[in-house]
Design a protein around this motif. Structure first.
Motif, PDB file in Angstrom:
ATOM      1  N   ASN A 180     -72.358  50.144 -39.235  1.00 35.80           N
ATOM      2  CA  ASN A 180     -72.524  51.439 -38.575  1.00 35.80           C
ATOM      3  C   ASN A 180     -73.085  51.283 -37.160  1.00 35.80           C
ATOM      4  N   ASN A 181     -74.011  50.339 -36.983  1.00 33.92           N
ATOM      5  CA  ASN A 181     -74.638  50.150 -35.673  1.00 33.92           C
ATOM      6  C   ASN A 181     -73.830  49.255 -34.743  1.00 33.92           C
ATOM      7  N   GLY A 182     -72.777  48.634 -35.275  1.00 35.50           N
ATOM      8  CA  GLY A 182     -71.926  47.762 -34.477  1.00 35.50           C
ATOM      9  C   GLY A 182     -70.547  48.351 -34.272  1.00 35.50           C
ATOM     10  N   PRO A 183     -69.559  47.992 -35.112  1.00 31.96           N
ATOM     11  CA  PRO A 183     -68.194  48.490 -34.919  1.00 31.96           C
ATOM     12  C   PRO A 183     -68.078  50.012 -34.890  1.00 31.96           C
ATOM     13  N   ALA A 184     -68.796  50.697 -35.771  1.00 35.04           N
ATOM     14  CA  ALA A 184     -68.689  52.160 -35.805  1.00 35.04           C
ATOM     15  C   ALA A 184     -69.243  52.778 -34.526  1.00 35.04           C
ATOM     16  N   ARG A 185     -70.391  52.288 -34.082  1.00 37.30           N
ATOM     17  CA  ARG A 185     -71.008  52.836 -32.867  1.00 37.30           C
ATOM     18  C   ARG A 185     -70.177  52.514 -31.630  1.00 37.30           C
ATOM     19  N   ALA A 186     -69.575  51.322 -31.588  1.00 38.10           N
ATOM     20  CA  ALA A 186     -68.717  50.968 -30.442  1.00 38.10           C
ATOM     21  C   ALA A 186     -67.548  51.937 -30.337  1.00 38.10           C
ATOM     22  N   ARG A 187     -67.001  52.310 -31.485  1.00 40.40           N
ATOM     23  CA  ARG A 187     -65.895  53.270 -31.492  1.00 40.40           C
ATOM     24  C   ARG A 187     -66.375  54.662 -31.072  1.00 40.40           C
ATOM     25  N   LEU A 188     -67.592  55.018 -31.446  1.00 37.31           N
ATOM     26  CA  LEU A 188     -68.142  56.305 -31.013  1.00 37.31           C
ATOM     27  C   LEU A 188     -68.194  56.399 -29.488  1.00 37.31           C
ATOM     28  N   ILE A 189     -68.478  55.278 -28.850  1.00 40.67           N
ATOM     29  CA  ILE A 189     -68.581  55.265 -27.388  1.00 40.67           C
ATOM     30  C   ILE A 189     -67.232  55.564 -26.746  1.00 40.67           C
ATOM     31  N   THR A 190     -66.194  54.866 -27.190  1.00 34.06           N
ATOM     32  CA  THR A 190     -64.889  54.996 -26.534  1.00 34.06           C
ATOM     33  C   THR A 190     -64.116  56.229 -26.988  1.00 34.06           C
ATOM     34  N   VAL A 191     -64.211  56.575 -28.258  1.00 34.66           N
ATOM     35  CA  VAL A 191     -63.414  57.685 -28.789  1.00 34.66           C
ATOM     36  C   VAL A 191     -64.088  59.029 -28.583  1.00 34.66           C
ATOM     37  N   PHE A 192     -65.424  59.063 -28.731  1.00 37.03           N
ATOM     38  CA  PHE A 192     -66.133  60.335 -28.675  1.00 37.03           C
ATOM     39  C   PHE A 192     -67.134  60.444 -27.525  1.00 37.03           C
ATOM     40  N   GLY A 193     -67.232  59.389 -26.707  1.00 36.30           N
ATOM     41  CA  GLY A 193     -68.108  59.443 -25.535  1.00 36.30           C
ATOM     42  C   GLY A 193     -69.582  59.400 -25.851  1.00 36.30           C
ATOM     43  N   ALA A 194     -69.953  58.771 -26.969  1.00 27.90           N
ATOM     44  CA  ALA A 194     -71.367  58.675 -27.338  1.00 27.90           C
ATOM     45  C   ALA A 194     -72.141  57.840 -26.322  1.00 27.90           C
ATOM     46  N   ALA A 195     -73.385  58.217 -26.087  1.00 21.63           N
ATOM     47  CA  ALA A 195     -74.199  57.597 -25.026  1.00 21.63           C
ATOM     48  C   ALA A 195     -75.004  56.415 -25.550  1.00 21.63           C
ATOM     49  N   PHE A 196     -74.306  55.381 -26.019  1.00 20.06           N
ATOM     50  CA  PHE A 196     -74.962  54.133 -26.425  1.00 20.06           C
ATOM     51  C   PHE A 196     -74.644  53.051 -25.406  1.00 20.06           C
ATOM     52  N   ASP A 197     -75.415  51.983 -25.411  1.00 23.16           N
ATOM     53  CA  ASP A 197     -75.180  50.859 -24.512  1.00 23.16           C
ATOM     54  C   ASP A 197     -73.968  50.073 -25.014  1.00 23.16           C
ATOM     55  N   PRO A 198     -72.855  50.065 -24.264  1.00 20.06           N
ATOM     56  CA  PRO A 198     -71.643  49.395 -24.750  1.00 20.06           C
ATOM     57  C   PRO A 198     -71.825  47.895 -24.988  1.00 20.06           C
ATOM     58  N   GLN A 199     -72.466  47.207 -24.057  1.00 23.30           N
ATOM     59  CA  GLN A 199     -72.602  45.759 -24.201  1.00 23.30           C
ATOM     60  C   GLN A 199     -73.435  45.397 -25.425  1.00 23.30           C
ATOM     61  N   ASP A 200     -74.563  46.054 -25.582  1.00 32.08           N
ATOM     62  CA  ASP A 200     -75.425  45.787 -26.732  1.00 32.08           C
ATOM     63  C   ASP A 200     -74.702  46.106 -28.033  1.00 32.08           C
ATOM     64  N   THR A 201     -73.976  47.217 -28.049  1.00 35.86           N
ATOM     65  CA  THR A 201     -73.281  47.629 -29.263  1.00 35.86           C
ATOM     66  C   THR A 201     -72.169  46.655 -29.622  1.00 35.86           C
ATOM     67  N   ILE A 202     -71.411  46.204 -28.635  1.00 31.13           N
ATOM     68  CA  ILE A 202     -70.329  45.248 -28.887  1.00 31.13           C
ATOM     69  C   ILE A 202     -70.896  43.921 -29.369  1.00 31.13           C
ATOM     70  N   GLU A 203     -72.019  43.512 -28.825  1.00 39.90           N
ATOM     71  CA  GLU A 203     -72.668  42.282 -29.298  1.00 39.90           C
ATOM     72  C   GLU A 203     -73.105  42.421 -30.758  1.00 39.90           C
ATOM     73  N   ARG A 204     -73.634  43.569 -31.108  1.00 36.50           N
ATOM     74  CA  ARG A 204     -74.022  43.825 -32.496  1.00 36.50           C
ATOM     75  C   ARG A 204     -72.793  43.769 -33.418  1.00 36.50           C
ATOM     76  N   ALA A 205     -71.697  44.334 -32.926  1.00 31.85           N
ATOM     77  CA  ALA A 205     -70.472  44.345 -33.713  1.00 31.85           C
ATOM     78  C   ALA A 205     -69.987  42.925 -33.993  1.00 31.85           C
ATOM     79  N   HIS A 206     -69.970  42.093 -32.955  1.00 30.54           N
ATOM     80  CA  HIS A 206     -69.498  40.725 -33.147  1.00 30.54           C
ATOM     81  C   HIS A 206     -70.455  39.924 -34.030  1.00 30.54           C
ATOM     82  N   ALA A 207     -71.726  40.227 -33.969  1.00 28.35           N
ATOM     83  CA  ALA A 207     -72.698  39.513 -34.808  1.00 28.35           C
ATOM     84  C   ALA A 207     -72.418  39.759 -36.285  1.00 28.35           C
ATOM     85  N   VAL A 208     -72.167  41.012 -36.658  1.00 27.84           N
ATOM     86  CA  VAL A 208     -71.914  41.300 -38.071  1.00 27.84           C
ATOM     87  C   VAL A 208     -70.522  40.828 -38.480  1.00 27.84           C
ATOM     88  N   LEU A 209     -69.556  40.918 -37.593  1.00 28.29           N
ATOM     89  CA  LEU A 209     -68.208  40.454 -37.922  1.00 28.29           C
ATOM     90  C   LEU A 209     -68.189  38.948 -38.170  1.00 28.29           C
TER      91      LEU A 209
END
Length: 207
Positions: free
Chosen positions: A108-137
């Motif tokens: 939820n804090n990685g891939p899901a949040r990264a998608r929230l940024i691009t699809v819904f314009g959520a105000a999260f840090d893209p770099q940090d979120t993408i790093e979290r996504a790759h860590a769990v993947l």
């Protein structure tokens, strides 16, 4: 026998988890679209179903269940006489819970949040979120080495919970190319009888 009422938003990965589980169990719910863009989730009639104002929700003949993970557990316990989707074996049940927690946490804090940024314009840090996504993947890819599914030698609700946001990670600019075991696992989920896809968006598809 009344039909299960299913309140959802098609582009919500949480909604898709419930939709996928319903379909895998051969259940055909009465679908109710919740227009998140126009705030329908905050309307009094929806808040009467879920005070948190979130999709999905199911109403099974007066039994109202909110939260996608709770819905997976309920459907497995109620409509899977085989017990395979949520096994009673303590070790496998604990492993399923481990991955349900991962779906609600790291995924939820990685891939899901990264998608929230691009699809819904959520105000999260893209770099940090993408790093979290790759860590769990990376962890999931290593876990799937020599395994077909996350928690058992057959699909469980753990796989359903993890699938939607991992499959759509590229929409959040999170490439899956470096994770062959994850890609093979996605193929296995998509080959299951009753599989239904979540609509894809144009965002991040180049990843």
């Amino acid at each position: 026998m009344n039909t299960i009422k299913f309140y959802h938003f098609p582009l919500s990965g949480h909604s898709h988890r419930a939709q996928l589980m319903l379909s895998l169990l051969g259940l055909k719910p009465e679908e109710h679209f919740v227009d998140l863009a126009n705030g329908a989730q905050k309307a009094p009639e929806f808040l009467a179903l879920n005070k948190f104002g979130q999709v999905p929700v199911i109403d099974d003949n007066g039994v109202v269940i909110a939260d996608s993970t709770a819905i997976l557990v309920y459907l497995a316990k109620t409509y899977d006489p085989s017990g395979k989707w949520l096994p009673a074996d303590p070790v496998i049940a604990a492993e399923v819970q481990r991955w349900l927690s991962t779906a609600s946490g790291q995924i939820n804090n990685g891939p899901a949040r990264a998608r929230l940024i691009t699809v819904f314009g959520a105000a999260f840090d893209p770099q940090d979120t993408i790093e979290r996504a790759h860590a769990v993947l990376k962890i999931i890819d290593e876990h799937l080495q020599g395994r077909e599914f996350l928690a058992a030698d057959h699909p469980t609700i753990a796989d359903v919970a993890a699938y939607s946001y991992i499959a759509h990670a590229p929409e959040g600019n999170v490439s899956l190319r470096a994770y062959p075991n994850v890609l093979a696992w996605l193929d296995r989920i998509e080959a299951l009888e009753g599989f239904v896809p979540m609509p894809r968006t144009a965002a991040g598809l180049q990843a």
